[in-house]
Design a protein around this motif. Structure first.
Motif, short mmCIF file in Angstrom:
data_model
loop_
_atom_site.label_atom_id
_atom_site.label_comp_id
_atom_site.label_asym_id
_atom_site.label_seq_id
_atom_site.Cartn_x
_atom_site.Cartn_y
_atom_site.Cartn_z
N ASP A 134 5.79 55.03 -16.27
CA ASP A 134 5.13 56.33 -16.35
C ASP A 134 4.38 56.65 -15.07
N TRP A 188 13.35 60.62 -18.65
CA TRP A 188 11.95 60.31 -18.93
C TRP A 188 11.21 61.54 -19.41
N GLU A 189 11.42 62.66 -18.73
CA GLU A 189 10.78 63.92 -19.15
C GLU A 189 11.22 64.34 -20.53
N GLN A 191 11.92 62.45 -22.94
CA GLN A 191 11.26 61.58 -23.92
C GLN A 191 9.83 62.02 -24.16
N GLY A 192 9.38 63.03 -23.43
CA GLY A 192 8.00 63.45 -23.56
C GLY A 192 7.14 62.85 -22.46
N ALA A 193 7.79 62.38 -21.39
CA ALA A 193 7.13 61.84 -20.21
C ALA A 193 6.23 60.65 -20.52
N GLY A 195 7.49 58.30 -23.47
CA GLY A 195 8.06 57.80 -24.71
C GLY A 195 8.26 56.34 -24.75
#
Length: 195
Positions: A134, A188-189, A191-193, A195
């Motif tokens: 992250d 990644w984005e 996944q909700g940035a 996840g």
């Protein structure tokens, strides 16, 4: 004559010393390495099970451990990112390393993780690697992160999968057959940035 570096790294200017951030998760602290970590790292990585899938599979010497810690600190200086020492928040105990490793001749920026055996099976590798992933996507301009994993290292494959990485195919590094797992910034984005 002093040679000049052609590539100092992202966000770096010549002569700048980067600040290595400290990250905290629910149970862990990802912090800059200290010289004293080399001895503890060396002790944890004498276990054949721990080093089985790392490099040549041989336990490192004390000199190797010191050199590794110095190299990881240097990686931060040259690239503006790198591996962190991982410690338990509650005890402060050093348990391993996690971070983004991209030395010369590597196939891409690698999200890597390795913990001492007493700390396996607690979800620490996933927790630490998630924080490193992250941070890497939020603070650096990576389009993709990879993880190079021995095909027999099922635990590491499990961590990569929990992080949202998917198998991209076979790979090879320094004569070792590996699997290449990866996650893109877009994945990644999605996944909700975080996840």
């Amino acid at each position: 004559m002093v040679a000049e570096w052609a590539n100092i790294g992202p966000d770096m200017t010549e002569g700048a010393i980067p600040s290595i951030p400290t990250l905290e998760t629910e149970r862990l602290i990802l912090r800059p390495f200290r010289e004293a970590d080399a001895a503890v790292f060396c002790e944890l990585f004498q276990d054949p099970d721990v080093v089985r899938f790392i490099g040549d599979g041989q336990a490192p010497s004390r000199e190797d451990c010191w050199r590794a810690v110095a190299g990881w600190l240097g990686h931060w200086m040259m690239r503006g990112y790198g591996p962190w020492a991982v410690a338990e928040r509650a005890s402060g105990t050093f348990i391993g390393r996690v971070g983004i490793h991209f030395p010369e001749s590597w196939p891409g920026p690698e999200l890597g993780y390795a913990l001492g055996k007493p700390f396996w099976g607690k979800g620490y590798a996933t927790e630490a690697a998630r924080a490193a992933r992250d941070w890497a996507f939020a603070e650096r301009d990576f389009g993709e992160l990879i993880s190079l994993i021995d095909p027999l290292n099922l635990a590491s494959i499990g961590v990569a999968t929990r992080l949202g990485e998917t198998l991209r195919g076979p790979g090879e590094l320094r004569g070792h057959a590996l699997l290449v797992y990866a996650i893109t910034r877009a994945e990644w984005e999605a996944q909700g940035a975080a996840g």
